[in-house]
Enzyme design. Structure first.
Site, PDB file in Angstrom:
ATOM      1  N   GLU A 147      -7.007   3.818   8.198  1.00 17.60           N
ATOM      2  CA  GLU A 147      -5.903   2.962   7.788  1.00 17.60           C
ATOM      3  C   GLU A 147      -4.922   2.790   8.943  1.00 17.60           C
ATOM      4  O   GLU A 147      -4.417   3.769   9.498  1.00 17.60           O
ATOM      5  CB  GLU A 147      -5.170   3.541   6.581  1.00 17.60           C
ATOM      6  CG  GLU A 147      -4.059   2.636   6.100  1.00 17.60           C
ATOM      7  CD  GLU A 147      -3.414   3.116   4.809  1.00 17.60           C
ATOM      8  OE1 GLU A 147      -2.652   2.340   4.215  1.00 17.60           O
ATOM      9  OE2 GLU A 147      -3.671   4.269   4.402  1.00 17.60           O
ATOM     10  N   GLU A 241      -1.444  -1.265  -4.084  1.00 17.50           N
ATOM     11  CA  GLU A 241      -0.499  -0.154  -3.932  1.00 17.50           C
ATOM     12  C   GLU A 241       0.908  -0.615  -4.284  1.00 17.50           C
ATOM     13  O   GLU A 241       1.354  -1.673  -3.838  1.00 17.50           O
ATOM     14  CB  GLU A 241      -0.473   0.337  -2.486  1.00 17.50           C
ATOM     15  CG  GLU A 241      -1.522   1.344  -2.116  1.00 17.50           C
ATOM     16  CD  GLU A 241      -1.206   1.966  -0.763  1.00 17.50           C
ATOM     17  OE1 GLU A 241      -1.471   3.163  -0.602  1.00 17.50           O
ATOM     18  OE2 GLU A 241      -0.692   1.267   0.129  1.00 17.50           O
TER      19      GLU A 241
END
Length: 289
Positions: A147, A241
Site C-alpha cells: 500500500e 475505507e
C-alpha cells in the site's frame, strides 16, 4: 465486476466473536462481497469461528496491517528487521487460516512519522525482507499488496514510482501494488497516470474520501480514478475505507488519527458507498466500451 469489500472498522473496533458476527452479517446486508480485517490486534479473535461464518454467509475476506517501530523491516538494526519479518509471516498464517487471499498495507516499514528519510541499508533490508515474505506468501497462495501511503505514515513508499521500484527489485509475482485514493490525493500529481503506470501490477485498491467520510462529500476526482481502472481492465478487489470516532479500535484509531465523528450510522455509510462504487464502475466500463 470487481469484488467490492468494506473495512471492518466501519462496523466494530475489535475482533471478539460478537463483533466479528456483526462485521460479516452487516457487510453482507449492505451488499459487499468481502470484508477487510486489520491484523494489528488479534485479542479474542476466534479465527476458526470467523472462517466458518464466512463460508456460511458466502463472504470473502482480505487482511491488512502495518508494522511497528520495534518490528520494522526498514530499520538498520537486524534484530528489529527480524521481528518485522516474523510479524509479517505470522500475519500470513492468520490470513491463510481465515481463508484470505490478500495481505495488504504498509508491509515495508513502521506505521508512523519518521524523522529522516529511509537509509540505503534500510531500503536494502526492505527488499530482502519482502523477498523472504513473498516466498512464504507463495506457499499460502496469498498475494501481498504494497500500500502506497503518505509521508506522515511511512518514509519508504509514498508514490507509485517507489512501489514499482521495490516490486522490480523483489521480483516476485506474489507482490503487487496497492493503491489508495486517499493517499494518492496527498502524494500523486493526479489520479489517472499512477493507475496506468501500475498496469497488471495493480493488485488491490482502497476507496475513501479525502476526509475519510461519506464518498462524494469531499473533493476527490473519483471519475478519473475509476476510468483509469477501466482503462487497464483492472478486475481485482476494491475495498471501501471510512473511519469515524463513532467506532473506536484500540491502537488503530490512534494510529490513523481518527479524532472526528464523521458518521454514526455504519450501515447507511456502507450502503451509500456500495452504490457509489458500483455507479462509478458501471459508468467507467460503459464509457470504455
Amino acid at each position: 465486476m470487481n469484488p467490492v469489500g468494506v473495512h471492518a472498522l466501519v462496523w466494530a473496533g475489535d475482533l471478539t466473536p460478537k463483533s466479528v458476527a456483526r462485521i460479516v452479517t452487516e457487510s453482507k446486508r449492505a451488499g459487499y462481497d468481502f470484508i477487510e480485517l486489520s491484523l494489528h490486534d488479534l485479542t479474542d479473535f476466534d479465527q476458526d469461528g470467523l472462517r466458518e461464518l464466512l463460508v456460511a454467509e458466502k463472504m470473502g475476506v482480505s487482511c491488512s496491517r502495518g508494522l511497528a517501530f520495534d518490528a520494522d523491516v526498514s530499520s538498520e538494526d537486524p534484530v528489529v528487521v527480524a521481528r518485522g519479518v516474523q510479524l509479517l509471516e505470522e500475519s500470513l498464517q492468520v490470513a491463510s487460516r481465515i481463508g484470505a487471499k490478500y495481505l495488504c498495507g504498509g508491509l515495508y516499514s513502521a506505521f508512523g512519522k519518521y524523522q529522516q528519510p529511509v537509509s540505503a541499508q534500510g531500503r536494502r533490508n526492505v527488499v530482502d525482507s519482502l523477498k523472504r515474505v513473498a516466498d512464504r506468501a507463495a506457499q499460502y497462495d496469498i498475494t501481498l499488496g504494497l500500500e502506497i501511503v503518505n509521508r506522515y505514515e511511512s518514509n519508504v513508499v509514498n508514490t507509485t514510482e517507489q512501489a514499482l521500484e521495490i516490486l522490480e527489485q523483489v521480483g516476485s509475482p506474489q507482490l503487487k501494488v496497492h493503491l489508495d485514493i486517499y493517499h494518492m490525493n496527498i502524494e500523486e500529481a493526479d489520479f489517472y497516470s499512477p493507475v496506468l503506470a501500475c498496469g497488471d501490477k495493480l493488485g488491490y485498491v482502497h476507496i475513501g474520501e479525502n476526509h475519510r467520510g461519506y464518498l462524494g462529500s469531499g473533493h476527490l476526482d473519483f471519475s478519473s480514478f475509476f476510468h483509469a481502472l477501466a482503462h487497464i481492465n483492472y478486475q481485482g478487489p476494491i475495498a471501501f475505507e471510512s473511519f469515524s470516532s463513532a467506532v473506536v479500535s484500540r491502537g488503530l484509531s490512534v494510529d490513523l488519527s481518527i479524532w472526528r465523528n464523521l458518521w454514526s450510522d455504519g450501515f447507511d455509510l456502507a450502503s451509500h458507498a456500495r452504490r457509489f462504487i458500483d455507479g462509478h464502475l458501471q459508468a467507467s466500463r460503459k464509457q470504455g466500451a
